[in-house]
Design a protein around this motif. Structure first.
Motif, PDB file in Angstrom:
ATOM      1  N   THR A  87     -27.649  31.483  -5.134  1.00 56.67           N
ATOM      2  CA  THR A  87     -26.796  32.123  -6.150  1.00 56.67           C
ATOM      3  C   THR A  87     -25.317  31.944  -5.794  1.00 56.67           C
ATOM      4  O   THR A  87     -24.503  31.539  -6.640  1.00 56.67           O
ATOM      5  CB  THR A  87     -27.134  33.634  -6.242  1.00 56.67           C
ATOM      6  N   PHE A  88     -24.987  32.240  -4.534  1.00 62.07           N
ATOM      7  CA  PHE A  88     -23.584  32.124  -4.104  1.00 62.07           C
ATOM      8  C   PHE A  88     -23.093  30.672  -4.200  1.00 62.07           C
ATOM      9  O   PHE A  88     -21.984  30.410  -4.681  1.00 62.07           O
ATOM     10  CB  PHE A  88     -23.425  32.600  -2.652  1.00 62.07           C
ATOM     11  N   ALA A  89     -23.926  29.740  -3.730  1.00 61.77           N
ATOM     12  CA  ALA A  89     -23.508  28.334  -3.724  1.00 61.77           C
ATOM     13  C   ALA A  89     -23.319  27.819  -5.152  1.00 61.77           C
ATOM     14  O   ALA A  89     -22.349  27.109  -5.447  1.00 61.77           O
ATOM     15  CB  ALA A  89     -24.538  27.485  -2.975  1.00 61.77           C
ATOM     16  N   LEU A  90     -24.236  28.246  -6.030  1.00 57.54           N
ATOM     17  CA  LEU A  90     -24.141  27.826  -7.440  1.00 57.54           C
ATOM     18  C   LEU A  90     -22.876  28.402  -8.075  1.00 57.54           C
ATOM     19  O   LEU A  90     -22.163  27.712  -8.828  1.00 57.54           O
ATOM     20  CB  LEU A  90     -25.387  28.337  -8.183  1.00 57.54           C
ATOM     21  N   ALA A  91     -22.581  29.663  -7.744  1.00 56.63           N
ATOM     22  CA  ALA A  91     -21.377  30.317  -8.287  1.00 56.63           C
ATOM     23  C   ALA A  91     -20.118  29.596  -7.801  1.00 56.63           C
ATOM     24  O   ALA A  91     -19.209  29.308  -8.595  1.00 56.63           O
ATOM     25  CB  ALA A  91     -21.355  31.786  -7.860  1.00 56.63           C
ATOM     26  N   LEU A  92     -20.076  29.283  -6.520  1.00 55.38           N
ATOM     27  CA  LEU A  92     -18.893  28.596  -5.986  1.00 55.38           C
ATOM     28  C   LEU A  92     -18.732  27.197  -6.589  1.00 55.38           C
ATOM     29  O   LEU A  92     -17.622  26.739  -6.855  1.00 55.38           O
ATOM     30  CB  LEU A  92     -18.975  28.495  -4.450  1.00 55.38           C
ATOM     31  N   TRP A  93     -19.868  26.534  -6.789  1.00 62.65           N
ATOM     32  CA  TRP A  93     -19.816  25.197  -7.382  1.00 62.65           C
ATOM     33  C   TRP A  93     -19.254  25.290  -8.810  1.00 62.65           C
ATOM     34  O   TRP A  93     -18.368  24.510  -9.189  1.00 62.65           O
ATOM     35  CB  TRP A  93     -21.222  24.583  -7.387  1.00 62.65           C
ATOM     36  N   ALA A  94     -19.761  26.280  -9.565  1.00 63.87           N
ATOM     37  CA  ALA A  94     -19.300  26.437 -10.956  1.00 63.87           C
ATOM     38  C   ALA A  94     -17.806  26.778 -10.999  1.00 63.87           C
ATOM     39  O   ALA A  94     -17.047  26.204 -11.790  1.00 63.87           O
ATOM     40  CB  ALA A  94     -20.118  27.520 -11.657  1.00 63.87           C
ATOM     41  N   ILE A  95     -17.389  27.704 -10.121  1.00 65.28           N
ATOM     42  CA  ILE A  95     -15.968  28.099 -10.105  1.00 65.28           C
ATOM     43  C   ILE A  95     -15.107  26.928  -9.632  1.00 65.28           C
ATOM     44  O   ILE A  95     -14.041  26.646 -10.189  1.00 65.28           O
ATOM     45  CB  ILE A  95     -15.757  29.337  -9.195  1.00 65.28           C
ATOM     46  N   GLY A  96     -15.603  26.219  -8.602  1.00 64.20           N
ATOM     47  CA  GLY A  96     -14.845  25.089  -8.056  1.00 64.20           C
ATOM     48  C   GLY A  96     -14.609  23.980  -9.066  1.00 64.20           C
ATOM     49  O   GLY A  96     -13.645  23.228  -8.966  1.00 64.20           O
ATOM     50  N   ARG A  97     -15.506  23.882 -10.063  1.00 58.29           N
ATOM     51  CA  ARG A  97     -15.364  22.828 -11.089  1.00 58.29           C
ATOM     52  C   ARG A  97     -14.328  23.189 -12.146  1.00 58.29           C
ATOM     53  O   ARG A  97     -13.884  22.327 -12.908  1.00 58.29           O
ATOM     54  CB  ARG A  97     -16.719  22.615 -11.786  1.00 58.29           C
ATOM     55  N   VAL A  98     -13.971  24.467 -12.250  1.00 54.82           N
ATOM     56  CA  VAL A  98     -13.059  24.866 -13.347  1.00 54.82           C
ATOM     57  C   VAL A  98     -11.700  25.330 -12.818  1.00 54.82           C
ATOM     58  O   VAL A  98     -11.055  26.192 -13.420  1.00 54.82           O
ATOM     59  CB  VAL A  98     -13.697  25.972 -14.235  1.00 54.82           C
ATOM     60  N   THR A  99     -11.271  24.748 -11.724  1.00 52.44           N
ATOM     61  CA  THR A  99      -9.981  25.177 -11.146  1.00 52.44           C
ATOM     62  C   THR A  99      -8.800  24.968 -12.109  1.00 52.44           C
ATOM     63  O   THR A  99      -7.873  25.796 -12.102  1.00 52.44           O
ATOM     64  CB  THR A  99      -9.712  24.468  -9.810  1.00 52.44           C
ATOM     65  N   PRO A 100      -8.790  23.920 -12.962  1.00 51.28           N
ATOM     66  CA  PRO A 100      -7.672  23.827 -13.928  1.00 51.28           C
ATOM     67  C   PRO A 100      -7.627  25.031 -14.859  1.00 51.28           C
ATOM     68  O   PRO A 100      -6.541  25.512 -15.220  1.00 51.28           O
ATOM     69  CB  PRO A 100      -7.980  22.548 -14.708  1.00 51.28           C
ATOM     70  N   ASP A 101      -8.790  25.540 -15.224  1.00 50.17           N
ATOM     71  CA  ASP A 101      -8.832  26.721 -16.105  1.00 50.17           C
ATOM     72  C   ASP A 101      -8.314  27.964 -15.375  1.00 50.17           C
ATOM     73  O   ASP A 101      -7.662  28.821 -15.977  1.00 50.17           O
ATOM     74  CB  ASP A 101     -10.269  26.970 -16.589  1.00 50.17           C
ATOM     75  N   LEU A 102      -8.610  28.038 -14.075  1.00 50.94           N
ATOM     76  CA  LEU A 102      -8.105  29.173 -13.288  1.00 50.94           C
ATOM     77  C   LEU A 102      -6.575  29.124 -13.225  1.00 50.94           C
ATOM     78  O   LEU A 102      -5.898  30.145 -13.360  1.00 50.94           O
ATOM     79  CB  LEU A 102      -8.681  29.141 -11.877  1.00 50.94           C
ATOM     80  N   ARG A 103      -6.062  27.903 -13.027  1.00 44.78           N
ATOM     81  CA  ARG A 103      -4.590  27.765 -12.979  1.00 44.78           C
ATOM     82  C   ARG A 103      -3.975  28.118 -14.335  1.00 44.78           C
ATOM     83  O   ARG A 103      -2.917  28.744 -14.407  1.00 44.78           O
ATOM     84  CB  ARG A 103      -4.209  26.336 -12.577  1.00 44.78           C
ATOM     85  N   ALA A 104      -4.663  27.710 -15.390  1.00 43.63           N
ATOM     86  CA  ALA A 104      -4.176  28.031 -16.743  1.00 43.63           C
ATOM     87  C   ALA A 104      -4.192  29.547 -16.955  1.00 43.63           C
ATOM     88  O   ALA A 104      -3.262  30.112 -17.554  1.00 43.63           O
ATOM     89  CB  ALA A 104      -5.053  27.338 -17.780  1.00 43.63           C
ATOM     90  N   ALA A 105      -5.220  30.200 -16.429  1.00 44.57           N
ATOM     91  CA  ALA A 105      -5.326  31.665 -16.568  1.00 44.57           C
ATOM     92  C   ALA A 105      -4.181  32.348 -15.834  1.00 44.57           C
ATOM     93  O   ALA A 105      -3.602  33.332 -16.322  1.00 44.57           O
ATOM     94  CB  ALA A 105      -6.667  32.143 -16.024  1.00 44.57           C
ATOM     95  N   ILE A 106      -3.837  31.820 -14.666  1.00 45.51           N
ATOM     96  CA  ILE A 106      -2.729  32.407 -13.891  1.00 45.51           C
ATOM     97  C   ILE A 106      -1.417  32.265 -14.667  1.00 45.51           C
ATOM     98  O   ILE A 106      -0.595  33.180 -14.726  1.00 45.51           O
ATOM     99  CB  ILE A 106      -2.614  31.720 -12.508  1.00 45.51           C
ATOM    100  N   ALA A 107      -1.272  31.091 -15.303  1.00 43.03           N
ATOM    101  CA  ALA A 107      -0.021  30.810 -16.014  1.00 43.03           C
ATOM    102  C   ALA A 107       0.091  31.595 -17.318  1.00 43.03           C
ATOM    103  O   ALA A 107       1.184  32.061 -17.687  1.00 43.03           O
ATOM    104  CB  ALA A 107       0.081  29.317 -16.288  1.00 43.03           C
ATOM    105  N   SER A 108      -1.062  31.764 -17.994  1.00 43.81           N
ATOM    106  CA  SER A 108      -0.961  32.321 -19.346  1.00 43.81           C
ATOM    107  C   SER A 108      -1.391  33.779 -19.487  1.00 43.81           C
ATOM    108  O   SER A 108      -0.977  34.457 -20.426  1.00 43.81           O
ATOM    109  CB  SER A 108      -1.786  31.459 -20.308  1.00 43.81           C
ATOM    110  N   SER A 109      -2.223  34.247 -18.555  1.00 40.41           N
ATOM    111  CA  SER A 109      -2.761  35.601 -18.733  1.00 40.41           C
ATOM    112  C   SER A 109      -1.686  36.666 -18.513  1.00 40.41           C
ATOM    113  O   SER A 109      -0.815  36.532 -17.657  1.00 40.41           O
ATOM    114  CB  SER A 109      -3.922  35.835 -17.769  1.00 40.41           C
ATOM    115  N   GLU A 110      -1.791  37.738 -19.314  1.00 36.46           N
ATOM    116  CA  GLU A 110      -0.846  38.848 -19.148  1.00 36.46           C
ATOM    117  C   GLU A 110      -1.420  39.920 -18.229  1.00 36.46           C
ATOM    118  O   GLU A 110      -0.709  40.815 -17.787  1.00 36.46           O
ATOM    119  CB  GLU A 110      -0.517  39.442 -20.517  1.00 36.46           C
ATOM    120  N   SER A 111      -2.722  39.807 -17.977  1.00 32.70           N
ATOM    121  CA  SER A 111      -3.383  40.802 -17.124  1.00 32.70           C
ATOM    122  C   SER A 111      -3.129  40.485 -15.651  1.00 32.70           C
ATOM    123  O   SER A 111      -3.399  39.377 -15.186  1.00 32.70           O
ATOM    124  CB  SER A 111      -4.883  40.794 -17.425  1.00 32.70           C
TER     125      SER A 111
END
Lengths: 266, 318
Positions: free
Chosen positions: A170-194
């Motif tokens: 479960t953990f490895a699958l979660a990290l793999w999924a998160i690791g694949r969407v790092t551009p989206d994480l960066r976009a969230a940091i740039a655009s999110s107000e929360s």
């Protein structure tokens, strides 16, 4: 040092031999070959896009199935030693625990390299059937996919050094999924107000290996669109991505060895 | 020089979820001299396997210390000169016994020529020559135990540690393990083993330790540990078929226990009772003495007493 390498190699060869008995791995090779054959069928349906479909399917298949296989073997081959109690006879030999963990990982590298090689041969065969030679872009994409698979295997080894197969998976699958969407994480940091979303995204970027650097086809790199079917990254980028993967692998293995060293086998 | 020195060894576990403290070892101390066959006894849960796992580096030590061949435990130097057979050993079942021994030899740092020669010799010695080409998954329990013994001996260790080596073996398998232990001792090696089979321990061991409740209760030579005084004497008499029942009853009354079978009377006379007087009475009644067997305390008696003491102590604490 030579004696240490000798022991690590003994564990690695035994791990490779053990993995060669896992029937699921052969089933995965069959699935990947089937995906490549599907690429031929889909290519026939598209107008003058045969090789594009074959390349996209082939690289995506290697990345997806290679990573899932890496999680599977990373968990099964390390945890299986504890579960089946084969580890008692091995750890009681003059072998340091870190040598055991590194040897197991090296054995997984051999297995996964053989698998990625088999996937690559299947894709090359499909491209050859369509009269398309393997381009430099495809070779670079294959090397990147290979490093992604090896990094994912290190993630799985890290988790299985202290947790059960279910949690490790479960953990490895979660990290793999998160690791694949790092551009989206960066976009969230740039655009999110929360604020908390920004903090969570920032935290994830620190603790999760950036696996997106290995699967860039169809995305942007330094503002430029890159594709395995057109303009792709140079070998310098591939080397930098490989170094990024190697650093994560080293860090994860050091942590796994440190945890494994303290573990009681009861 | 002592081959194993264990001083105040303690091991505490925490249960997975409730983190309850379990003291598996509460200050275990003993030493094993070079060339000894040392038996480690105890009921299930006494701490035998935990002690062995601590010595083998499979478990961390919570308190105290241990040394093997002068090297601290856990350390590679300690494991370099010893061999270990775990309880109910599990191996890579896709390997043959030759491949298993080759792996063990590689990990012990042996050269290819040494590994081959030693493996060939051991396979014959443990009686697996006929199964050389067979995968371990096709081995019986006894064959696996013998493969494990060969693996423990691959590096020609000075110390052999065997955890329940006779467990699950048939009488022939047990005899083979006993012979192997004696061969190792005759070759000047030290053997440390745990077992539930007390007759084997009594016949094989130079010294034994009895571990109960995570502590060593007794340690020494088997004959020094047990009480040598006669606890009771068994007298077996042949009686005429037409003997008077009252005479038989009078004879039976002289024993603490008695059992009548066809034509025979088995009397168990308590220690301290004059056996000669019993025999004279039997003669006078027309009986014939078949056997007189004095009984002493055995290791098993001592073992059971220690376990009963522990159980009694637990009851008192409740």
């Amino acid at each position: 040092m030579t004696a240490s390498l000798f022991r690590i190699w003994a564990i690695a060869l035994n791990t490779f031999r053990e993995a060669a008995r896992i029937k699921v791995l052969y089933a995965i090779v069959v699935v990947v070959v089937a995906v490549n054959l599907l690429a031929i069928a889909l290519g026939e349906m598209s107008v003058s896009q045969h090789s594009r479909v074959a390349r996209d399917f082939g690289i995506a298949g290697i990345s997806l199935f290679g990573s899932l296989t890496a999680i599977f073997v990373g968990i099964v081959l390390l945890y299986g030693e504890i579960q089946k109690r084969t580890i008692y006879s091995i750890i009681s030999k003059p072998l340091a625990r870190w040598e055991f963990v590194v040897g197991k990982y090296l054995g997984m590298v051999l297995v996964l390299t053989a698998l990625v090689g088999a996937f690559a041969i299947a894709m090359t065969a499909v491209l050859a059937y369509q009269g398309v030679a393997v381009s430099g872009a495809v070779a670079k994409a294959l090397v990147l996919a290979w490093f992604e698979v090896l990094t994912v295997a290190a993630i799985a080894v890290f988790f299985s050094s202290f947790s059960s197969p279910f949690l490790s998976g479960t953990f490895a699958l979660a990290l793999w999924a998160i690791g694949r969407v790092t551009p989206d994480l960066r976009a969230a940091i740039a655009s999110s107000e929360s604020t908390w979303i920004k903090w969570v995204a920032k935290g994830a970027l620190v603790i999760v290996p950036d696996l997106h650097v290995f699967s860039i086809s169809g995305g942007d790199v330094d503002g430029q669109h890159v594709s395995v079917n057109g303009g792709f990254v140079d070998w310098g980028y591939v080397a930098a991505a490989a170094a990024h993967g190697a650093l994560w692998i080293a860090a994860l293995l050091v942590l796994a060895c440190a945890i494994f060293r303290k573990r009681d086998f009861v | 020089m002592d081959v194993i020195t264990v001083t105040d060894l303690a091991k505490t576990y925490r249960t997975p979820f409730r983190r309850r403290r379990v003291d598996a070892l509460k200050g275990v101390s003993f030493s094993v001299a070079r060339g000894e066959v040392f038996g480690f006894l105890g009921p299930n849960g006494a701490g035998k396997t935990t002690t062995i796992r601590c010595l083998m580096g499979l478990c961390g030590i919570t308190g105290g210390k241990a040394e093997i061949l002068g090297a601290p435990v856990p350390s590679r130097a300690a494991r370099q000169r010893m061999g270990f057979l775990p309880e109910q050993p599990y191996f890579y079942d896709y390997l043959t016994v030759s491949e298993l021994l080759d792996l063990g030899g590689r990990l012990a740092g042996m050269t290819a020529a040494d590994r081959r020669a030693r493996a060939d010799q051991l396979i014959v010695r443990v009686g697996l020559d006929h199964a050389r080409g067979l995968a371990l998954k096709k081995f019986s329990k006894g064959m696996l135990q013998r493969a494990g013994l060969a693996l423990a001996l691959i590096n020609d260790p000075e110390l052999v540690v065997l955890d329940e080596p006779m467990s699950g073996l048939d009488p022939i398998g047990r005899k083979e393990v006993r012979d192997l232990i004696l061969e190792e001792r005759d070759a000047g090696k030290t053997v440390f083993f745990s077992s539930h089979i007390l007759s084997d321990v009594e016949s094989l061991c130079d010294r034994v330790a009895i571990c109960v409740g995570g502590k060593i209760r007794d340690i020494g030579r088997p004959r020094d540990l047990v009480d040598a005084t006669t606890t009771e004497t068994e007298v077996r008499l042949a009686l005429a078929d037409d003997i008077d029942a009252e005479v038989v009853a009078a004879l039976a009354a002289r024993g603490a226990r008695s059992r009548r079978t066809a034509g025979e009377l088995l009397l168990t006379v308590a220690g301290g009772v004059d056996v000669d007087a019993v025999l004279a009475a039997a003669h006078a009644a027309g009986g014939k003495v078949i056997a007189v067997t004095p009984r002493h305390e055995t290791l098993e008696d001592l073992f059971l007493r220690r376990v009963a003491d522990q159980a009694g102590a637990r009851e008192v604490l409740r």
